[in-house]
Design an enzyme around this catalytic site. Structure first.
Site, PDB file in Angstrom:
ATOM      1  N   ASN A  12      13.277 -25.009 -44.195  1.00 27.33           N
ATOM      2  CA  ASN A  12      13.746 -23.676 -44.580  1.00 27.33           C
ATOM      3  C   ASN A  12      13.749 -23.602 -46.104  1.00 27.33           C
ATOM      4  O   ASN A  12      14.636 -24.144 -46.754  1.00 27.33           O
ATOM      5  CB  ASN A  12      15.148 -23.420 -44.026  1.00 27.33           C
ATOM      6  CG  ASN A  12      15.671 -22.039 -44.374  1.00 27.33           C
ATOM      7  OD1 ASN A  12      15.090 -21.318 -45.185  1.00 27.33           O
ATOM      8  ND2 ASN A  12      16.786 -21.667 -43.775  1.00 27.33           N
ATOM      9  N   LYS A  19      16.018 -26.713 -47.197  1.00 21.69           N
ATOM     10  CA  LYS A  19      16.739 -27.477 -46.185  1.00 21.69           C
ATOM     11  C   LYS A  19      15.731 -28.093 -45.222  1.00 21.69           C
ATOM     12  O   LYS A  19      14.810 -27.412 -44.760  1.00 21.69           O
ATOM     13  CB  LYS A  19      17.715 -26.574 -45.425  1.00 21.69           C
ATOM     14  CG  LYS A  19      18.507 -27.266 -44.329  1.00 21.69           C
ATOM     15  CD  LYS A  19      19.464 -26.269 -43.672  1.00 21.69           C
ATOM     16  CE  LYS A  19      20.280 -26.905 -42.570  1.00 21.69           C
ATOM     17  NZ  LYS A  19      21.207 -25.925 -41.933  1.00 21.69           N
ATOM     18  N   ARG A 103       9.813 -22.128 -42.082  1.00 18.44           N
ATOM     19  CA  ARG A 103      10.345 -20.762 -42.096  1.00 18.44           C
ATOM     20  C   ARG A 103       9.555 -19.973 -43.143  1.00 18.44           C
ATOM     21  O   ARG A 103       9.508 -20.331 -44.315  1.00 18.44           O
ATOM     22  CB  ARG A 103      11.820 -20.765 -42.482  1.00 18.44           C
ATOM     23  CG  ARG A 103      12.400 -19.364 -42.656  1.00 18.44           C
ATOM     24  CD  ARG A 103      13.412 -19.327 -43.774  1.00 18.44           C
ATOM     25  NE  ARG A 103      13.951 -17.981 -43.993  1.00 18.44           N
ATOM     26  CZ  ARG A 103      14.671 -17.647 -45.037  1.00 18.44           C
ATOM     27  NH1 ARG A 103      14.961 -18.543 -45.965  1.00 18.44           N
ATOM     28  NH2 ARG A 103      15.120 -16.424 -45.180  1.00 18.44           N
ATOM     29  N   ASP A 159      10.641 -14.776 -40.350  1.00 15.12           N
ATOM     30  CA  ASP A 159      11.892 -14.014 -40.369  1.00 15.12           C
ATOM     31  C   ASP A 159      11.674 -12.579 -39.917  1.00 15.12           C
ATOM     32  O   ASP A 159      12.597 -11.920 -39.449  1.00 15.12           O
ATOM     33  CB  ASP A 159      12.469 -13.995 -41.792  1.00 15.12           C
ATOM     34  CG  ASP A 159      13.565 -15.038 -41.969  1.00 15.12           C
ATOM     35  OD1 ASP A 159      14.242 -15.354 -40.987  1.00 15.12           O
ATOM     36  OD2 ASP A 159      13.743 -15.514 -43.095  1.00 15.12           O
ATOM     37  N   LEU A 220      24.933 -13.428 -44.763  1.00 17.86           N
ATOM     38  CA  LEU A 220      25.444 -13.410 -46.132  1.00 17.86           C
ATOM     39  C   LEU A 220      25.101 -14.716 -46.842  1.00 17.86           C
ATOM     40  O   LEU A 220      25.429 -15.802 -46.355  1.00 17.86           O
ATOM     41  CB  LEU A 220      26.962 -13.200 -46.126  1.00 17.86           C
ATOM     42  CG  LEU A 220      27.452 -11.930 -45.415  1.00 17.86           C
ATOM     43  CD1 LEU A 220      28.966 -11.865 -45.407  1.00 17.86           C
ATOM     44  CD2 LEU A 220      26.854 -10.684 -46.059  1.00 17.86           C
ATOM     45  N   GLY A 221      24.444 -14.604 -47.975  1.00 19.71           N
ATOM     46  CA  GLY A 221      24.067 -15.776 -48.762  1.00 19.71           C
ATOM     47  C   GLY A 221      23.483 -15.299 -50.072  1.00 19.71           C
ATOM     48  O   GLY A 221      23.801 -14.204 -50.556  1.00 19.71           O
ATOM     49  N   SER A 222      22.590 -16.108 -50.664  1.00 19.77           N
ATOM     50  CA  SER A 222      21.915 -15.685 -51.888  1.00 19.77           C
ATOM     51  C   SER A 222      21.154 -14.385 -51.648  1.00 19.77           C
ATOM     52  O   SER A 222      21.049 -13.531 -52.508  1.00 19.77           O
ATOM     53  CB  SER A 222      20.971 -16.786 -52.363  1.00 19.77           C
ATOM     54  OG  SER A 222      20.326 -16.418 -53.555  1.00 19.77           O
ATOM     55  N   GLY A 223      20.624 -14.264 -50.429  1.00 20.20           N
ATOM     56  CA  GLY A 223      20.073 -13.003 -49.958  1.00 20.20           C
ATOM     57  C   GLY A 223      20.940 -12.530 -48.807  1.00 20.20           C
ATOM     58  O   GLY A 223      21.359 -13.344 -47.983  1.00 20.20           O
TER      59      GLY A 223
END
Length: 268
Positions: A12, A19, A103, A159, A220-223
């Site tokens: 990912n 990751k 990904r 995605d 919810l995260g950096s994006g």
């Protein structure tokens, strides 16, 4: 590990992290996770390493002194670490890895995962401008795997594929439709791998079929984005043609006009 078992890497490549999850799998069986490692902070150095082997935490938020400035650098560092880890016998050389699942954020019109060949690679390369923070870094890792691990099969998981079920009247932009269809300008949506997993997990937790499960989900995260899941399928999502639309993120303003945070506006 049985003779028929294969080692699978799941990669990912995010906008600020990479990751790697390592699995072993045999035909007809659920994959079993063996290890997980991640490097965060690529956009806010120093990068930090996490490494879990089975249920054992080897390191957590370890600051790295090595120069790691790209997702490709991070992948190479972690792959080398796994190979050199004498306590992790499952991978001793690159040829031990049978399959690498990547990904890929923007898959265009692809509705299912794809084995990466020359044709697939060039189609994804053509989509890079629509998701430059993600597709470019993912394809760098794909290219490395193809060049340095020729015996390994590479698979792209998108995605955007989860959102192929968004109805036409929702995914269509109010622009000249001849131009839109010719240039494939429509809402694609992203974070679909996450939404697909959440939908399956919540349905299982509730004891319901996916086809009977409707949710509002936030990633919810950096994006960041939101998704309306209707009867187990994506019905609408906040991101559009690219990952820029919708909720603000670490390096994108989303639907907030960037003028609101520009120095010129703040001084006026």
């Amino acid at each position: 590990m049985s003779i028929m078992s294969k080692i699978i890497l799941s990669i990912n490549a995010g906008s600020s992290s990479v990751k790697i999850s390592v699995y072993t799998a045999s035909s007809g069986e659920e994959p079993k996770e063996l290890a997980e490692t991640q490097i965060d902070g690529l956009t806010s150095p120093p990068p930090q390493l996490k490494y879990t082997r089975g249920s054992q935490s080897i390191c957590k938020d370890q600051k790295l002194e090595e120069k790691i400035s790209s997702q490709k650098d991070a992948f190479k560092y972690m792959l080398d670490m796994l190979i050199k880890d004498t306590e992790f016998s499952h991978i001793s050389k690159q040829d031990d890895i049978a399959i690498v699942c990547h990904r890929v954020v923007h898959g265009g019109d692809f509705e299912t995962p794809q084995i990466i060949n020359d044709e697939t690679y060039h189609k994804l390369e053509a989509l890079t401008d629509l998701a430059p923070l993600h597709n470019a870094s993912a394809l760098e890792i794909v290219h490395y795997c193809i060049q340095e691990m020729p015996k390994t099969r590479n698979v792209a998981v998108f995605d955007s594929e989860f959102h192929q079920t968004i109805p036409e009247h929702i995914r269509t932009y109010p622009i000249n439709q001849e131009i839109a269809k010719k240039n494939k300008l429509r809402k694609y949506g992203f974070h679909g791998i996450s939404y697909s997993f959440i939908s399956r997990s919540v349905a299982a937790y509730l004891g319901k079929k996916e086809s009977e499960t409707s949710l509002i989900v936030l990633h919810l995260g950096s994006g960041a984005s939101a998704c309306a899941v209707k009867n187990g399928k994506s019905y609408d999502t906040s991101m559009g043609l690219t990952p820029l639309a919708g909720l603000p993120g670490a390096t994108r303003s989303g639907s907030v006009d960037p003028r609101y945070v520009s120095p010129g506006y703040m001084r006026s």
